[in-house]
Structure formats: structure tokens, C-alpha cells
Design a protein around this motif. Structure first.
Motif, short mmCIF file in Angstrom:
data_model
loop_
_atom_site.label_atom_id
_atom_site.label_comp_id
_atom_site.label_asym_id
_atom_site.label_seq_id
_atom_site.Cartn_x
_atom_site.Cartn_y
_atom_site.Cartn_z
N MET A 1 26.30 13.84 -46.51
CA MET A 1 25.26 14.70 -47.04
C MET A 1 24.97 15.83 -46.05
N THR A 2 24.95 17.05 -46.52
CA THR A 2 24.69 18.21 -45.68
C THR A 2 23.23 18.60 -45.80
N ASP A 3 22.54 18.64 -44.67
CA ASP A 3 21.14 19.03 -44.64
C ASP A 3 21.03 20.49 -44.23
N LYS A 4 20.11 21.19 -44.86
CA LYS A 4 19.89 22.60 -44.58
C LYS A 4 18.57 22.77 -43.85
N ILE A 5 18.59 23.56 -42.80
CA ILE A 5 17.38 23.85 -42.03
C ILE A 5 17.03 25.33 -42.19
N ARG A 6 15.79 25.59 -42.55
CA ARG A 6 15.34 26.98 -42.71
C ARG A 6 13.82 27.04 -42.60
N ARG A 7 13.31 28.27 -42.54
CA ARG A 7 11.86 28.46 -42.51
C ARG A 7 11.26 28.12 -43.88
N ALA B 1 13.69 20.81 -42.93
CA ALA B 1 15.05 20.35 -43.18
C ALA B 1 15.08 19.83 -44.61
N PHE B 2 16.08 20.23 -45.37
CA PHE B 2 16.15 19.90 -46.79
C PHE B 2 17.41 19.09 -47.09
N ASP B 3 17.27 18.11 -47.98
CA ASP B 3 18.43 17.39 -48.49
C ASP B 3 18.40 17.47 -50.02
N LYS B 4 19.17 16.64 -50.69
CA LYS B 4 19.26 16.73 -52.16
C LYS B 4 17.95 16.38 -52.84
N GLN B 5 17.08 15.65 -52.14
CA GLN B 5 15.79 15.30 -52.72
C GLN B 5 14.72 16.35 -52.45
N GLY B 6 15.05 17.32 -51.62
CA GLY B 6 14.08 18.36 -51.28
C GLY B 6 13.72 18.32 -49.81
N LEU B 7 12.46 18.58 -49.50
CA LEU B 7 12.02 18.63 -48.11
C LEU B 7 12.13 17.24 -47.47
N ALA B 8 12.83 17.17 -46.33
CA ALA B 8 13.07 15.89 -45.67
C ALA B 8 12.39 15.78 -44.30
N ALA B 9 12.13 16.91 -43.66
CA ALA B 9 11.45 16.91 -42.36
C ALA B 9 10.81 18.27 -42.15
N GLY C 1 15.15 14.58 -37.74
CA GLY C 1 14.00 15.22 -37.12
C GLY C 1 14.36 15.86 -35.79
N PHE C 2 15.20 15.20 -35.02
CA PHE C 2 15.58 15.75 -33.72
C PHE C 2 16.44 17.01 -33.87
N ARG C 3 17.28 17.04 -34.88
CA ARG C 3 18.08 18.26 -35.13
C ARG C 3 17.17 19.42 -35.50
N LEU C 4 16.16 19.13 -36.29
CA LEU C 4 15.19 20.17 -36.65
C LEU C 4 14.43 20.62 -35.40
N TRP C 5 14.01 19.67 -34.58
CA TRP C 5 13.32 19.97 -33.32
C TRP C 5 14.16 20.89 -32.45
#
Length: 283
Positions: free
Chosen positions: A1-7, A46-54, A83-87
Motif C-alpha cells: 500500500m502506497t501512502d501519500k503525504i501532503r499538506r 498521511a493518506f491511505d486508501k481509507q483516507g486520512l491515516a496520520a 507516523g514517523f515517516r510523516l514526522w
């Protein structure tokens, strides 16, 4: 699963505030707008297929000072490193010379690994407190047109590291927020804000030169509530003994603490005048 990080967009940030409520942080009803408008580029997800994840915030007041908060991961994604990747992503984008945070005490070592050092503790006190409006001619209500005076007072007395006009604009005018002040040589000699939260009310900030003025402001703010039987919360810096006297004389109990930490040079704040910090999320 690919997670997307954005503002985050403004409507997405409301979810972060709801998560904060679920975590027991007890946000105010108008916090979302006041926080987001302080720095619309400072909130990340951070977003996954379910939406906002972190989520996490890294609000910049200017290029010298920022503050990290709202660090929450959706329960089903915890323990995966998301969470750490987002951090790491957000801190790599941060440009402020000094960044502060109020972290969970048992995470201090992890924050140190990212360059943060402990400055002091903050303690949350809560309880059901009754009060009557003090009889003083010096007390008055702060309005939106008073923001420049408030900001000048904070900067002159070293109550906040940098000017925060945009934040104050939302904080003073927030729905059902009440801001009261005592007149002084610089226009003010102290002020405080009370706001309704998911449970009871929070007072913050509460700035005053001495415990008598802090007590007068505290009582005046509490007297504005319609629900006097609901709890009140005040977050104090551990080093201010007069603030501890204030909460203890009102029968308030310590509920939890945070570790105030900084990456970069820690600001020299006047904690002796800080009887209540503004928030754990934005400092």
C-alpha cells in the motif's frame, strides 16, 4: 500500500481536531479555525486508501520560531512507522531556527533523537471551580481591535517567543471565547482567555505580573461561564510556584504533564508571569 503525504486542506483539519478529542486532549469548539488560520501551510497528513491515516502540525510563526503539535496516527495504522515517516517529512520541510513541542513524557527520548531538548514541564490542572467577578475598575474585555496592544504586551514581557498577530486574531474573536484584561502602564498588566471545550472550559493564556492579578483575572473569566458546575482546566509551567498556589487554592488536581522541548535555541520566556499557557498544540 502506497501512502501519500501532503499538506492538509482546512476542511480536512477538522478530522485532526476530532482525533485530538478522541485522544482525550479536550480541544475547544473553535480551535480548528484559530489554529489553521495561524499558518495554513503548517498542517500535514498521511493518506491511505481509507483516507486520512496520520496527522501532524508544524506551525511557523515566522522563520525564527515554529511549534509542532497534533501528532496523531489512526489506531489501525499504529506501529507501522507511518507516523514517523510523516514526522521526518514535516521536520525536513521546517525552516524555523527554533521549533518547540509539548510532548508525551515517555516519548522524550524519541524526540531527543530528532534534536529536541527538554526545557521544562507543563502540568494540566482541572476541577470544578466557582468564582465571582472581582470588584475592580481595572478590568475590561479585550476585543479584536485590541490585538496590537495584546501582541505588544506579550513581546515586551517575553511571554511568547515571537509576534503572533494572526493567531491572536482568531483566539480573541473565536466563538464563545472571552478575553479579559487588567489595565497597566503598557496598556495591559495581564490578560486571559477562557473558551468552551468538549468538556468544560479551558483558561489560556493567563498572563499576569503577580498572583493577585492572576487570581482576579481567573475569577473574572470563570464568572463568565453559564455552566458553573462543569470542570475548568489550566495548564501551568512547572517552574511557576505562584501558579501552583493558584490552582491548589482552588482545589484543582494535576491530571497529566507534558515535556516542553525545543530544537534549536530555547526562547527565554518569562515563566513567572505565565499562570496559564495558551495551548499544548501551538505553544
Amino acid at each position: 500500500m502506497t501512502d501519500k503525504i501532503r499538506r492538509l486542506k482546512s476542511f480536512e483539519f477538522a478530522t485532526a481536531v476530532d482525533w485530538a478529542a478522541q485522544e482525550g486532549w479536550n480541544p475547544g469548539f473553535s480551535d480548528a479555525d484559530a489554529f489553521f488560520n495561524t499558518d495554513p501551510l503548517g498542517f500535514w497528513g498521511a493518506f491511505d486508501k481509507q483516507g486520512l491515516a496520520a496527522v501532524i502540525s508544524a506551525v511557523h510563526y515566522n522563520s525564527d520560531y515554529g511549534f509542532v503539535g497534533f501528532y496523531i496516527c489512526r489506531p489501525d495504522r499504529r506501529g507501522e512507522g507511518l507516523g514517523f515517516r510523516l514526522w521526518e517529512t514535516v521536520l525536513s520541510e521546517a525552516v524555523a531556527k527554533t521549533i518547540g513541542l509539548d510532548g508525551v513524557v515517555d516519548q522524550q527520548e524519541n524526540y531527543r533523537k530528532s534534536g529536541f531538548e527538554l526545557a521544562y514541564r507543563n502540568l494540566r490542572f482541572g476541577g470544578v471551580v466557582s468564582a465571582s467577578t472581582p470588584q475592580t475598575d481595572d478590568l475590561f474585555e479585550l476585543l479584536i481591535n485590541d490585538i496590537a496592544i495584546i501582541d505588544a504586551f506579550e513581546q515586551t514581557c517575553n511571554l511568547f517567543p515571537e509576534s503572533r498577530i494572526e493567531f491572536l486574531r482568531g483566539w480573541i474573536s473565536g466563538e464563545k471565547h472571552t478575553a479579559l484584561a487588567l489595565r497597566g502602564p503598557m496598556g495591559l498588566r495581564g490578560y486571559g482567555v477562557i473558551r468552551p471545550c468538549r468538556t468544560g472550559h479551558k483558561v489560556g493564556p493567563l498572563f499576569a505580573d503577580n498572583i493577585d492579578d492572576a487570581r482576579s483575572l481567573f475569577h473574572a473569566l470563570l464568572a463568565t461561564r453559564k455552566d458553573q458546575d462543569q470542570p475548568v482546566y489550566l495548564d501551568i509551567p512547572d517552574g511557576n510556584e505562584a501558579a501552583r498556589v493558584l490552582v491548589e487554592e482552588h482545589g484543582m488536581q494535576a491530571e497529566f504533564e507534558t515535556a516542553r522541548m525545543y530544537r534549536g535555541k530555547a526562547p527565554e520566556l518569562n515563566l513567572g508571569m505565565t499562570f496559564g499557557i495558551t495551548s499544548f498544540e501551538l505553544g
